[in-house]
Design an enzyme around this catalytic site. Structure first.
Site, mmCIF file in Angstrom:
data_model
loop_
_atom_site.group_PDB
_atom_site.id
_atom_site.type_symbol
_atom_site.label_atom_id
_atom_site.label_comp_id
_atom_site.label_asym_id
_atom_site.label_seq_id
_atom_site.Cartn_x
_atom_site.Cartn_y
_atom_site.Cartn_z
ATOM 1 N N ASP A 1 1.000 -1.544 0.080
ATOM 2 C CA ASP A 1 -0.328 -0.010 -0.017
ATOM 3 C C ASP A 1 0.756 1.172 -0.155
ATOM 4 O O ASP A 1 1.871 1.325 0.598
ATOM 5 C CB ASP A 1 -0.996 0.131 1.234
ATOM 6 N N GLU B 1 1.113 -0.730 -5.165
ATOM 7 C CA GLU B 1 -0.575 0.003 -5.084
ATOM 8 C C GLU B 1 0.445 1.621 -5.305
ATOM 9 O O GLU B 1 0.892 2.406 -4.896
ATOM 10 C CB GLU B 1 -0.849 0.494 -3.461
ATOM 11 N N ASP C 1 -11.375 1.106 -1.569
ATOM 12 C CA ASP C 1 -11.213 2.625 -1.884
ATOM 13 C C ASP C 1 -12.053 3.950 -2.887
ATOM 14 O O ASP C 1 -12.047 4.849 -2.791
ATOM 15 C CB ASP C 1 -10.088 3.734 -2.056
#
Length: 509
Positions: free
Chosen positions: A301, A348, A402
């Site tokens: 992430d 990510e 998200d």
């Protein structure tokens, strides 16, 4: 663990464990998780993508990206049903959690219920005359993080959930005599927490074994930052930018952009990468090693922070007055590659990137994310998310945890986005078919791996959003209803699509 990071042409579904249906107020590692494995296999999927599995807390609205430990498992995911099956308790002794059948996760009653379950399971476990060899083996093999974590939790409870920097100075600073005395004083709660972690890892190992037997791999997620109020920060203060009182001098965030004039102030302490380097990145490598016990492949992430991160003085109220600070990303990943030559990591890479980030991605050939919701509306030819700009090493998504659902996105999309999508696909797109259109578009992509959130598989709207970045209310609570899951005909259709586009699960490799 995958021994070769080369991902064959395949597909997967994104859904966190908490979103499973079930009778205990939250999705867990019990019967419904095994049923979902069967669904994945029968519908031709090869990956189950999850959010982080670390403990969550009501202080952080149970975000899986805010945790007290980068190594521990989330007790709320432990299945009461499996505990009963394993002889730890009789569930008839414990009233079911309030509103257990609620559509959303209600964390407070779930926490109360699970605490009651663990109390009884622990009391029954302690009655055993002989030590459980599996428990002993677990505590020994995980001692490098488990001992400190369980002491941290016991101390936190003793001091009414105060942040560790507000504990007595000798404990805050981990003076040897104070730590020894606390460990002796809190021996009972420490052992109980070890037992709870043992339950989590035992149930997870069982689920992972069953997944692999079906040819299913787990695709996990590792947050970049860690909370200040965490055992990791307490035990390793030199690895973070802290002052003499162990308070952060600088915190994390992202700079102002088109979406936020003040940027985002996340508030977690930033790493002291000079200290990380001096210790040969031992903490990060150990953290990733722990996650690879849980997952076959891991998403990193906020990957851009491995190149440079936005650092804000801790006294600031917004992220405006921060600065970019370089990170020794290439050196770190070279060190990591010595430990994991196959590098089972996915970047990510969403958001604003610069050339050094692109160089880092290219140097280590990290698979990157291509989100179809970002593909339409402008910069037609140059848009990297358009399918004709995808590469085999990329991972294509209709959306992520998200994002809005595909249906919700389409309802709010600008006119030019809708027109572009319609022209690109060559057929009329409506609220009732947009999820199917984007699903097919993902499967058609040249990307070796296509991931679709379960919400987009079954065509749910905005009510099924998992997380709205920047907000704090109502996130992480979505659960799928059992009746919403595809029936036998729907499963056959999903398998047909995976086979049509060369992605069907062919079983154990």
């Amino acid at each position: 663990m995958i021994l070769d990071m080369k991902i064959e042409r395949s597909s997967g579904i994104l859904m966190h464990i908490t979103s499973l249906p079930g009778p205990y107020g939250i999705g867990d590692l019990g019967h419904e998780a095994y049923e979902f494995l069967d669904f994945l296999k029968d519908s031709g999927h090869s990956y189950w993508q999850l959010l982080p599995l670390n403990p969550t807390d009501h202080i952080y609205n149970h975000s899986p990206y805010s945790t007290h430990s980068a190594f521990a498992g989330n007790p709320l995911l432990i299945s009461p049903e499996l505990l009963e099956k394993d002889g730890y308790l009789d569930l008839k002794e414990i009233p079911s959690p309030k509103k257990a059948s609620a559509v959303k996760v209600l964390f407070e009653p779930v926490e109360e219920y699970k605490e009651a379950v663990f109390d009884i399971a622990w009391k029954n476990f302690r009655k055993k005359k002989n030590a459980d060899p599996e428990f002993v083996e677990f505590t020994e093999s995980h001692a490098h993080w488990l001992d400190d974590y369980c002491l941290y939790l016991a101390l936190r409870e003793k001091f009414n959930n105060m942040n560790w920097i507000d504990w007595p100075a000798e404990l805050r600073d981990r003076e040897a005599t104070a730590i020894k005395a606390a460990t002796e004083e809190l021996k009972e709660p420490i052992e109980k927490e070890k037992f709870i972690q043992f339950l989590f890892f035992s149930q997870w190992s069982r689920l992972m074994e069953e997944a692999h037997q079906r040819g299913i791999k787990f695709f996990g997620d590792v947050p970049f930052y860690i909370n200040h109020d965490s055992v990791d920060c307490w035990v390793n203060p030199s690895l973070f930018k802290l002052d003499d009182q162990k308070k952060p001098t600088h915190v994390s965030g992202v700079p102002p952009d088109l979406f936020s004039k003040t940027g985002q102030l996340w508030g977690t302490p930033v790493y002291d990468w000079k200290q990380m380097k001096e210790k040969n990145y031992e903490w990060w490598i150990s953290r990733l090693k722990q996650n690879l016990l849980l997952f076959d492949v891991v998403r990193l992430d906020h990957f851009r922070a491995f190149s440079a991160y936005w650092e804000v003085p801790a006294t600031e109220k917004t992220a405006i007055h921060g600065k970019w600070v370089k990170t020794p990303g290439a050196e770190f990943f070279n060190t990591l590659k010595n430990e994991y030559p196959e590098m089972p990591f996915i970047a990510e890479d969403l958001g604003s990137l610069d050339q050094p980030v692109y160089d880092l991605l290219e140097k280590f050939n990290f698979p990157r994310m291509k989100v179809l919701q970002f593909a339409f509306g402008d910069h037609y030819k140059e848009n990297p998310y358009l399918p004709f700009n995808h590469l085999p090493n990329d991972v294509v998504y209709t959306g992520t945890h998200d994002n809005n659902t595909s249906v919700g996105w389409f309802v709010k999309a600008e006119k030019d986005e809708k027109e572009h999508l319609k022209d690109y696909i060559g057929t009329n797109i409506t609220v009732s078919n947009v999820h199917k259109a984007l699903h097919r578009l993902a499967l058609q992509s040249v990307c070796n791996l296509a991931i679709v959130p379960l919400q987009d598989i079954i065509g749910l709207g905005e009510e099924a959003i998992m997380n709205i970045p920047g907000s704090t209310e109502g996130n992480w609570t979505w659960r799928v209803k059992k009746e919403e899951l595809p029936n036998e005909l729907g499963i056959q259709e999903l398998y047909y699509l995976n086979k049509l586009y060369g992605r069907e699960n062919e079983g154990i490799e």
